[in-house]
Write a protein that holds these residues in place. Structure first.
Motif, PDB file in Angstrom:
ATOM      1  N   ILE A  31       0.849  -1.206   0.000  1.00 16.59           N
ATOM      2  CA  ILE A  31       0.000   0.000   0.000  1.00 16.59           C
ATOM      3  C   ILE A  31       0.882   1.253   0.000  1.00 16.59           C
ATOM      4  CG2 ILE A  31      -2.221  -0.871   0.795  1.00 16.59           C
ATOM      5  CD1 ILE A  31      -1.341  -0.164   3.658  1.00 16.59           C
ATOM      6  N   ARG A  33       2.700   4.185  -2.933  1.00 21.74           N
ATOM      7  CA  ARG A  33       2.229   5.292  -3.779  1.00 21.74           C
ATOM      8  C   ARG A  33       0.992   4.912  -4.604  1.00 21.74           C
ATOM      9  NH1 ARG A  33       2.617  10.686  -4.652  1.00 21.74           N
ATOM     10  NH2 ARG A  33       4.784  10.579  -3.988  1.00 21.74           N
ATOM     11  N   ILE A  34       0.999   3.709  -5.170  1.00 27.64           N
ATOM     12  CA  ILE A  34      -0.120   3.282  -6.005  1.00 27.64           C
ATOM     13  C   ILE A  34      -1.116   2.450  -5.201  1.00 27.64           C
ATOM     14  CG2 ILE A  34      -0.726   1.812  -7.983  1.00 27.64           C
ATOM     15  CD1 ILE A  34       0.602   4.433  -8.844  1.00 27.64           C
ATOM     16  N   GLY A  35      -0.605   1.559  -4.361  1.00 29.23           N
ATOM     17  CA  GLY A  35      -1.480   0.627  -3.655  1.00 29.23           C
ATOM     18  C   GLY A  35      -2.438   1.309  -2.685  1.00 29.23           C
ATOM     19  N   VAL A  52      -2.277  -4.728   3.061  1.00 29.14           N
ATOM     20  CA  VAL A  52      -1.201  -5.457   3.740  1.00 29.14           C
ATOM     21  C   VAL A  52       0.123  -4.846   3.316  1.00 29.14           C
ATOM     22  CG1 VAL A  52      -0.042  -7.690   3.972  1.00 29.14           C
ATOM     23  CG2 VAL A  52      -2.528  -7.601   3.716  1.00 29.14           C
ATOM     24  N   LEU A  58       4.425   2.390   8.371  1.00 25.73           N
ATOM     25  CA  LEU A  58       3.310   2.843   7.529  1.00 25.73           C
ATOM     26  C   LEU A  58       1.982   2.347   8.110  1.00 25.73           C
ATOM     27  CD1 LEU A  58       2.307   4.073   4.761  1.00 25.73           C
ATOM     28  CD2 LEU A  58       2.613   1.796   3.803  1.00 25.73           C
ATOM     29  N   LEU A 107       3.006  -4.314  -5.606  1.00 22.43           N
ATOM     30  CA  LEU A 107       4.345  -4.430  -5.003  1.00 22.43           C
ATOM     31  C   LEU A 107       5.401  -3.791  -5.888  1.00 22.43           C
ATOM     32  CD1 LEU A 107       3.730  -8.086  -3.880  1.00 22.43           C
ATOM     33  CD2 LEU A 107       4.269  -6.193  -2.324  1.00 22.43           C
ATOM     34  N   LYS A 232       1.377  -1.553 -21.430  1.00 18.69           N
ATOM     35  CA  LYS A 232       1.864  -0.680 -20.350  1.00 18.69           C
ATOM     36  C   LYS A 232       3.320  -0.272 -20.620  1.00 18.69           C
ATOM     37  CE  LYS A 232       3.209   0.958 -16.413  1.00 18.69           C
ATOM     38  NZ  LYS A 232       2.868   2.117 -15.687  1.00 18.69           N
TER      39      LYS A 232
HETATM   40  N1  LIG Z   1       4.726   5.186  -8.617  1.00 16.69           N
HETATM   41  C1  LIG Z   1       4.375   5.229  -9.876  1.00 16.69           C
HETATM   42  O1  LIG Z   1       4.491   6.257 -10.535  1.00 16.69           O
HETATM   43  C2  LIG Z   1       3.776   4.044 -10.575  1.00 16.69           C
HETATM   44  C3  LIG Z   1       2.897   4.248 -11.646  1.00 16.69           C
HETATM   45  C4  LIG Z   1       2.390   3.158 -12.302  1.00 16.69           C
HETATM   46  C5  LIG Z   1       2.785   1.878 -11.905  1.00 16.69           C
HETATM   47  N2  LIG Z   1       3.642   1.715 -10.865  1.00 16.69           N
HETATM   48  C6  LIG Z   1       4.018   0.367 -10.498  1.00 16.69           C
HETATM   49  O2  LIG Z   1       3.249   0.011  -9.352  1.00 16.69           O
HETATM   50  C7  LIG Z   1       4.023  -0.875  -8.520  1.00 16.69           C
HETATM   51  C8  LIG Z   1       4.086  -0.296  -7.128  1.00 16.69           C
HETATM   52  O3  LIG Z   1       4.772   0.940  -7.203  1.00 16.69           O
HETATM   53  P1  LIG Z   1       4.699   2.043  -6.055  1.00 16.69           P
HETATM   54  O4  LIG Z   1       5.256   3.291  -6.663  1.00 16.69           O
HETATM   55  O5  LIG Z   1       3.345   2.083  -5.437  1.00 16.69           O
HETATM   56  O6  LIG Z   1       5.757   1.438  -5.027  1.00 16.69           O
HETATM   57  P2  LIG Z   1       5.929   1.843  -3.487  1.00 16.69           P
HETATM   58  O7  LIG Z   1       7.329   1.495  -3.167  1.00 16.69           O
HETATM   59  O8  LIG Z   1       5.450   3.237  -3.245  1.00 16.69           O
HETATM   60  O9  LIG Z   1       4.938   0.847  -2.727  1.00 16.69           O
HETATM   61  C9  LIG Z   1       5.174  -0.514  -2.617  1.00 16.69           C
HETATM   62  C10 LIG Z   1       4.752  -0.966  -1.227  1.00 16.69           C
HETATM   63  O10 LIG Z   1       4.946  -2.372  -1.143  1.00 16.69           O
HETATM   64  C11 LIG Z   1       5.397  -2.672   0.176  1.00 16.69           C
HETATM   65  N3  LIG Z   1       6.051  -3.986   0.183  1.00 16.69           N
HETATM   66  C12 LIG Z   1       7.291  -4.319  -0.244  1.00 16.69           C
HETATM   67  N4  LIG Z   1       7.501  -5.632  -0.069  1.00 16.69           N
HETATM   68  C13 LIG Z   1       6.376  -6.155   0.468  1.00 16.69           C
HETATM   69  C14 LIG Z   1       5.973  -7.452   0.868  1.00 16.69           C
HETATM   70  N5  LIG Z   1       6.797  -8.493   0.738  1.00 16.69           N
HETATM   71  N6  LIG Z   1       4.746  -7.608   1.404  1.00 16.69           N
HETATM   72  C15 LIG Z   1       3.895  -6.549   1.547  1.00 16.69           C
HETATM   73  N7  LIG Z   1       4.229  -5.295   1.182  1.00 16.69           N
HETATM   74  C16 LIG Z   1       5.443  -5.095   0.647  1.00 16.69           C
HETATM   75  C17 LIG Z   1       6.346  -1.533   0.496  1.00 16.69           C
HETATM   76  O11 LIG Z   1       6.552  -1.428   1.890  1.00 16.69           O
HETATM   77  C18 LIG Z   1       5.591  -0.341  -0.107  1.00 16.69           C
HETATM   78  O12 LIG Z   1       4.739   0.281   0.831  1.00 16.69           O
HETATM   79  C19 LIG Z   1       5.380  -1.021  -9.202  1.00 16.69           C
HETATM   80  O13 LIG Z   1       5.383  -2.146 -10.031  1.00 16.69           O
HETATM   81  C20 LIG Z   1       5.470   0.212 -10.066  1.00 16.69           C
HETATM   82  O14 LIG Z   1       6.297   0.035 -11.188  1.00 16.69           O
HETATM   83  C21 LIG Z   1       4.127   2.775 -10.173  1.00 16.69           C
END
Ligand SMILES: NC(=O)c1ccc[n+]([C@@H]2O[C@H](COP(=O)([O-])OP(=O)(O)OC[C@H]3O[C@@H](n4cnc5c(N)ncnc54)[C@H](O)[C@@H]3O)[C@@H](O)[C@H]2O)c1
Length: 459
Positions: A31, A33-35, A52, A58, A107, A232
Motif C-alpha cells: 500500500i 504510492r499506487i497501492g 497489507v 506505515l 508491489l 503498459k
Molecule cells: N509510482 C508510480 O508512478 C507508478 C505508476 C504506475 C505503476 N507503478 C508500479 O506500481 C508498482 C508499485 O509501485 P509504487 O510506486 O506504489 O511502489 P511503493 O514502493 O510506493 O509501494 C510498494 C509498497 O509495497 C510494500 N512492500 C514491499 N515488499 C512487500 C511485501 N513483501 N509484502 C507486503 N508489502 C510489501 C512496500 O513497503 C511499499 O509500501 C510497481 O510495479 C510500479 O512500477 C508505479
C-alpha cells in the motif's frame, strides 16, 4: 453456517449482485504510492478492503489515522471517510489472504545496480500466496512487469507450493497494470482507461466487472496478461525514447544557437507531433525501469533493442551535460567550480511530488561533490531534512544568499516564478543553470546573470 460462494464460482448475475452489495472482500498487498490510493478507491466503492504491507511504520501511521500521501490531492478526504470502516490495514498477510476473494498485488518492481529488473518481491509474495490462497479466489497484479512474467514466473511461484494449487483451476489470475501519474492519481483513476488481461475469458470479465464498479473508467480487455503488460511498457518506453530524442536535439541546438523551447512550442502545432521536453535525465520508479524491462525481455529472446538502449544512454548522459553547462558558466566568469557553493533547486524526479527514486538530481549532486563543489539543496518537498547525506535548506532566499551558482533540476511550481532580478540581487555570483528552461533567458541576460539553459543557445 452456510459458506459464502467463492468469487470465481459466481455466475455473472451473482457477481454483479455481490459487488453491488459489498460482498466481495479485497486484499491489497503493498500500500505504497499506487497501492494506497487503489485500496482507498476500492473501500470507497463499498467493498471491504484490507491493505497489507511489510512497512510496520506505515501501518502504524495509518492505524493512527495519519494520511501518508500528502502530495496526492483528494485521497485525504476518502481516507478520513473509510479508514477503520471499509478500510483496514495490517502487516499480517496470513490473516488476510485466506479471507479475501480478490488479492491485488501493488508491489515494487525495481531494478538492481546492473539495471536488471528485480521481481524478487512479487515472487516471494507469490510463494506466500501459494500457501495462503483460498480455492477459487482471484489474484490481480497491478505492478509493472515485463510481458511473460505472470505466465512464466509468478504462476510457477504460486503453484510450486505445498498446496499445489493450479492456475485457472484452483485460482484465477490476471493483470490490470497501473498507469496513474504520481501527484494526480485521483484524476488519472477517474479518467485513464485501464487494461485488463487474464488467464482466461471468465477471469478477464470478472476483473472488468469489479474495476468498472470501483473506477468507472473504460476498461480495455486484452487477450492475455502478456499483451496487457506489453501495452503498459510500450507507452512508457515511447515516452523515455521521445525524451531521449529531444535531449539529443537540445544538445545540438545549444551549439547551433537555437532555442529548443521555441522549436517545440511551434512543432507541437503540427497535428501529428506529440511534444516531449528536454531535461536533466529521466527518473522515477517507472520510465527508466520500464525501458530496462523491455531491454531485458528482448535479451532473453536473443534480441537487442538498439533504439531503446540508445535512448537510455542519452537520457543517462544528461546529468553530465548539466555539469558541463555549469563548468562552462564558471569558465566564463574565470572562477573555479571547486570549493564554490552550488545550490540544487529541486531533487524530486518530477515536479510537484515528494519522490526521489532514481532522480537525476542524485547523480548531479554526486558529480558536483567529485568536482569538490559544496552542494546545497533546496526543494519545497524536502525542507530541513537529510537527503543524499546532506542537510537540506529550509528557506529559498537564505539558500540563494549563500551560493555562487544554482542548478534548477526539478520544475516544481514554486520555481516557475523565479525572477532573474530577484536571483541577481540575492546570489553571491550570478550563475544560473536552467535544466528545465523555465527561467526567462533574455531577462536573465538583461540583469547580468550568467545563464545557461539546457537546449538553449547562448544569446
Ligand atoms: N509510482 C508510480 O508512478 C507508478 C505508476 C504506475 C505503476 N507503478 C508500479 O506500481 C508498482 C508499485 O509501485 P509504487 O510506486 O506504489 O511502489 P511503493 O514502493 O510506493 O509501494 C510498494 C509498497 O509495497 C510494500 N512492500 C514491499 N515488499 C512487500 C511485501 N513483501 N509484502 C507486503 N508489502 C510489501 C512496500 O513497503 C511499499 O509500501 C510497481 O510495479 C510500479 O512500477 C508505479
Amino acid at each position: 453456517m452456510e459458506q459464502k460462494p467463492k468469487i470465481m464460482q459466481l455466475n455473472e448475475r451473482e457477481l454483479v449482485q455481490s459487488i453491488q452489495s459489498g460482498n466481495i472482500s479485497i486484499c491489497i498487498i503493498g500500500i505504497g504510492r499506487i497501492g494506497l490510493p487503489t485500496a482507498l478507491s476500492f473501500a470507497n466503492s463499498g467493498l471491504p478492503t484490507v491493505g497489507v504491507d511489510i512497512n510496520s511504520k506505515l501501518i502504524e501511521m495509518i492505524n493512527s489515522k495519519i494520511f501518508p500521501l500528502k502530495d496526492e490531492p483528494g485521497y485525504d478526504v476518502i481516507f478520513e471517510k473509510v479508514t477503520n470502516d471499509k478500510f483496514n490495514v495490517t502487516t499480517k498477510i496470513q490473516d488476510v489472504v485466506p479471507n479475501s476473494d480478490v488479492i491485488i498485488l501493488s508491489l515494487p518492481t525495481p531494478m538492481n545496480e546492473n539495471n536488471i529488473p528485480d521481481y524478487s518481491t512479487l515472487l516471494s509474495v507469490g510463494r506466500q500466496l501459494g500457501e495462503l490462497l483460498n480455492k477459487d479466489s482471484l489474484v490481480i497484479v497491478e505492478s509493472t512487469v515485463e510481458p511473460g512474467f505472470i505466465e512464466n514466473d509468478l504462476i510457477n511461484a504460486i503453484e510450486n507450493s505445498q498446496k499445489k494449487l493450479v492456475a485457472g483451476k484452483d485460482f484465477a489470475i490476471g493483470v490490470c497494470p497501473e498507469t496513474a501519474n504520481p501527484g494526480q492519481i485521483m484524476n488519472d483513476f477517474e479518467k485513464l482507461p485501464r487494461l485488463d488481461g487474464a488467464i482466461d475469458e471468465k477471469t478477464t470479465n470478472t476483473i472488468m466487472k469489479i474495476y468498472k464498479h470501483v473506477f468507472t473508467v473504460d476498461l480495455i480487455p486484452m487477450p492475455n496478461c502478456k499483451t496487457a503488460n506489453a501495452v503498459k511498457l510500450t507507452t512508457n518506453v515511447f515516452r523515455d525514447l521521445n525524451i531521449a530524442f529531444v535531449n539529443e536535439l537540445a544538445i545540438l541546438f545549444e551549439k547551433v544557437g537555437i532555442d529548443i523551447m521555441t522549436v517545440l512550442e511551434a512543432a507541437k502545432m503540427k497535428y501529428n507531433f506529440q511534444v516531449h521536453y528536454a531535461g536533466p535525465g529521466v527518473g522515477g520508479p517507472c520510465l527508466p525501469v520500464n525501458s530496462y524491462q523491455m531491454i531485458n525481455l528482448a535479451k532473453n529472446m536473443g534480441l537487442t533493442l538498439k533504439i531503446v538502449e540508445t535512448g537510455r544512454i542519452i537520457n543517462e548522459s544528461m546529468p553530465e551535460h548539466v555539469i558541463n553547462l555549469l563548468q562552462d558558466a564558471f569558465d566564463e566568469l574565470g572562477k573555479s567550480l571547486a570549493n564554490s557553493n552550488v545550490l540544487v533547486l529541486g531533487i524530486s524526479y518530477k515536479p510537484d511530488v515528494k519522490d526521489i527514486q532514481i532522480t537525476p538530481a542524485q547523480i548531479i549532486i554526486e558529480k558536483l561533490r567529485k568536482l569538490q563543489a559544496n552542494v546545497l539543496i533546496y526543494d519545497p518537498y524536502f525542507k530541513s531534512t537529510e537527503v543524499f547525506g546532506l542537510q537540506t535548506e529550509s528557506n529559498l532566499v537564505e539558500a540563494l544568499q549563500k551560493v555562487d551558482a544554482l542548478i534548477l533540476v526539478t520544475a516544481h511550481k514554486e520555481f516557475h516564478d523565479l525572477d532573474p532580478t530577484f536571483l541577481k540581487s540575492k546570489m553571491k555570483n550570478p550563475i544560473v543553470i536552467d535544466s528545465k528552461c523555465i527561467i526567462d533567458q533574455q531577462a536573465s541576460k538583461n540583469v547580468g546573470l550568467v545563464y545557461r539553459g539546457l537546449g538553449r543557445g547562448k544569446i
